[in-house]
Enzyme design. Structure first.
Site, mmCIF file in Angstrom:
data_model
loop_
_atom_site.group_PDB
_atom_site.id
_atom_site.type_symbol
_atom_site.label_atom_id
_atom_site.label_comp_id
_atom_site.label_asym_id
_atom_site.label_seq_id
_atom_site.Cartn_x
_atom_site.Cartn_y
_atom_site.Cartn_z
ATOM 1 N N LYS A 41 21.067 49.541 35.094
ATOM 2 C CA LYS A 41 22.411 49.139 35.526
ATOM 3 C C LYS A 41 23.448 49.897 34.707
ATOM 4 O O LYS A 41 23.291 50.053 33.488
ATOM 5 C CB LYS A 41 22.582 47.627 35.327
ATOM 6 C CG LYS A 41 23.905 47.066 35.844
ATOM 7 C CD LYS A 41 23.988 45.559 35.614
ATOM 8 C CE LYS A 41 25.239 44.931 36.200
ATOM 9 N NZ LYS A 41 25.319 43.485 35.932
ATOM 10 N N SER A 79 25.983 40.961 40.378
ATOM 11 C CA SER A 79 26.535 42.289 40.239
ATOM 12 C C SER A 79 25.483 43.388 40.081
ATOM 13 O O SER A 79 25.756 44.546 40.399
ATOM 14 C CB SER A 79 27.487 42.338 39.033
ATOM 15 O OG SER A 79 26.799 42.034 37.836
ATOM 16 N N SER A 97 23.907 37.330 37.855
ATOM 17 C CA SER A 97 23.863 38.718 38.327
ATOM 18 C C SER A 97 22.515 39.414 38.268
ATOM 19 O O SER A 97 22.403 40.539 38.753
ATOM 20 C CB SER A 97 24.882 39.561 37.575
ATOM 21 O OG SER A 97 26.142 39.372 38.144
HETATM 22 N N1 GLN Z 1 29.052 36.643 40.268
HETATM 23 C C1 GLN Z 1 29.425 36.148 38.965
HETATM 24 C C2 GLN Z 1 30.745 36.722 38.584
HETATM 25 O O1 GLN Z 1 31.323 37.380 39.366
HETATM 26 C C3 GLN Z 1 28.375 36.486 37.966
HETATM 27 C C4 GLN Z 1 28.429 37.876 37.512
HETATM 28 C C5 GLN Z 1 27.403 38.197 36.499
HETATM 29 O O2 GLN Z 1 26.451 37.461 36.272
HETATM 30 N N2 GLN Z 1 27.618 39.304 35.825
HETATM 31 O O3 GLN Z 1 31.216 36.541 37.502
#
Ligand code: GLN
Length: 448
Positions: free
Chosen positions: A49, A124, A148
């Protein structure tokens, strides 16, 4: 595979072909030398990532503001895999600074779900999940702040694990919300997840929140669920927007676990309804602080038209950050400002404690908690981009685990409308081995 799949999936922001080839040749020599220097991860290719610093490789957190930034060092997780002889294929797409659930907040382009390219892969860490699902990489690394890793794993039909907070060093991870972020693997099997997590876990003097605790994730992996109590949280089956097909697939998985000797016990996580609100104060508060360092002086892009220092900050940040990142920086700055701190941030921290207590109480009655990972299957690209609150609902079942700091995994448990559904297993703090054991037991039963 990457050449064949990328036009369809767009999982990678950058493919580092020549470096990967050199690493593969070095791994071949190591394997051929037969002197015991090779391990299970030697020569195995992975996708990273775009938030994990890889020495000399452009790393941008999915953001235009970091375009051109090449870290002069490796993140600890990367360094450990490098030691193990890994082959790094490149950097994968993600929502900008890991803020999002679909990769549509990427500063570059959205990634597509290998099961249906008109749909999102989740986020994400959607790029790494899609790369593994499409067979472009054997495994991937992601980060999980509110879901995420687990949510994209669910939507792409692969295994994804967020370890206990403090299990894996965050050194070299471009921070989103430091008290919630954890690095973890995407794989196709539970055993592979255990192997990768084993390799990247453990004490690191460069991250003061990284714990000095023994890591043994493989020994009890095949012990099954006979005699284990699995908690079924009532509230997690009643969340807003839960698709009937997802619920049905998860209920079938629970029955299968029961048939294999687990005892299902109903548990309650009474503050579930407040999780999302607390998370969306705490995460933006921390990101507003973490992202203050992107000032056009130290890293990445700079707006060259600006004439004063203040103008440089303002113009660079306005152009360099996307809408969602700016929304969160503003929300977080507001929540932390004098006069509002007690009403918002402090209140959210109190709710966070209540949620951690909910989990602690539930784990007095069970060894692990099982639920759906995400209330929905992969949704069409564009379906939720204009509705941040609908997007935020993706993580109702995962973000509690981050607020409480407990480990969780998502693994495939059938389909709904032909799309993958994820089963989530959560464990008590430092119960990563239990989480993997339950997941492995389900996987074995499912494939039997
Ligand atoms: N979807 C969540 C957010 O937008 C979690 C994101 C994540 O775990 N990095 O914050």
């Amino acid at each position: 595979m990457i050449e064949r799949e990328e036009p369809r999936i767009a999982a990678f922001l950058r493919v580092t072909g020549p470096e990967a080839r050199a690493q593969a040749e070095a791994a071949d020599r190591r394997l051929a030398s037969g002197n015991g220097a090779a391990g299970p991860l030697t020569g195995i290719p992975l996708a990273v990532k775009d938030v994990l610093s890889v020495h000399g490789v452009e790393t941008t957190a999915g953001s235009q503001i970091l375009r051109g930034y090449r870290p002069p060092f490796d993140a600890t997780a990367i360094a450990r895999l490098r030691e193990a002889g890994a082959v790094f294929l490149g950097m994968t797409n993600c929502d900008e600074f890991a803020m999002g659930s679909s990769t549509e907040n990427s500063g570059y382009f959205p990634t597509r779900n290998p099961h249906d390219p008109s749909r999102v892969p989740g986020g994400s860490s959607g790029g790494s999940a899609a790369a593994v699902a499409a067979g472009e990489a054997v495994y991937g690394l992601g980060t999980d702040t509110g879901g995420s890793i687990r949510q994209p794993a669910a939507l792409c039909g692969v295994v994804g694990m967020k370890p206990t907070y403090g299990r894996v060093s965050r050194y070299g991870l471009i921070a989103f919300a430091s008290s919630l972020d954890q690095i973890g693997p995407f794989t196709t099997t539970v055993r592979d997840a255990a192997l990768v997590l084993q390799a990247i876990s453990g004490l690191d003097p460069r991250d003061a929140t990284c714990a000095d605790r023994p890591v043994d994730l493989l020994t009890g992996l095949e012990e099954g669920v006979e005699g284990l109590r699995l908690g079924v949280p009532r509230e997690y089956f009643q969340v807003e927007g839960m698709e009937p097909g997802v619920k049905a697939a998860v209920e079938r998985a629970l029955l299968l676990l029961e048939r294999n000797g687990a005892e299902l016990v109903e548990v309650s996580l009474p503050h579930t309804d407040y999780g999302l609100a607390a998370y969306y104060i705490i995460a933006p508060a921390e990101c507003s602080s973490n992202l203050a360092r992107f000032d056009a002086v130290k890293y990445g892009a700079r707006d060259e038209d600006a004439r004063t220092l203040l103008d440089t900050y303002l113009r660079t940040r306005r152009r360099g950050f996307g809408t969602e990142v700016r929304r969160r920086v503003m929300l977080g700055t507001y929540a932390l400002s004098a006069g509002y701190y007690d009403a918002y941030y402090l209140k959210a921290q109190k709710v966070r404690t209540l949620i951690a207590q909910d989990f602690a109480r539930a784990f007095e009655r069970c060894d692990a908690i099982v639920s759906a990972t995400s209330p929905t299957v992969a949704f069409p690209i564009g379906a939720k981009v204009d509705d941040p609150l609908a997007m935020y609902l993706n993580d109702v079942l995962t973000l509690g685990g981050n607020l409480a700091g407990v480990p969780g995994i998502s693994l495939p448990c059938g389909t709904s409308d032909g799309l993958p559904v994820g089963l989530q297993v959560l464990g008590p703090q430092w119960g990563d081995a239990t989480v993997l054991r339950v997941a492995r037991a389900y996987e074995a039963a499912r494939d039997a």
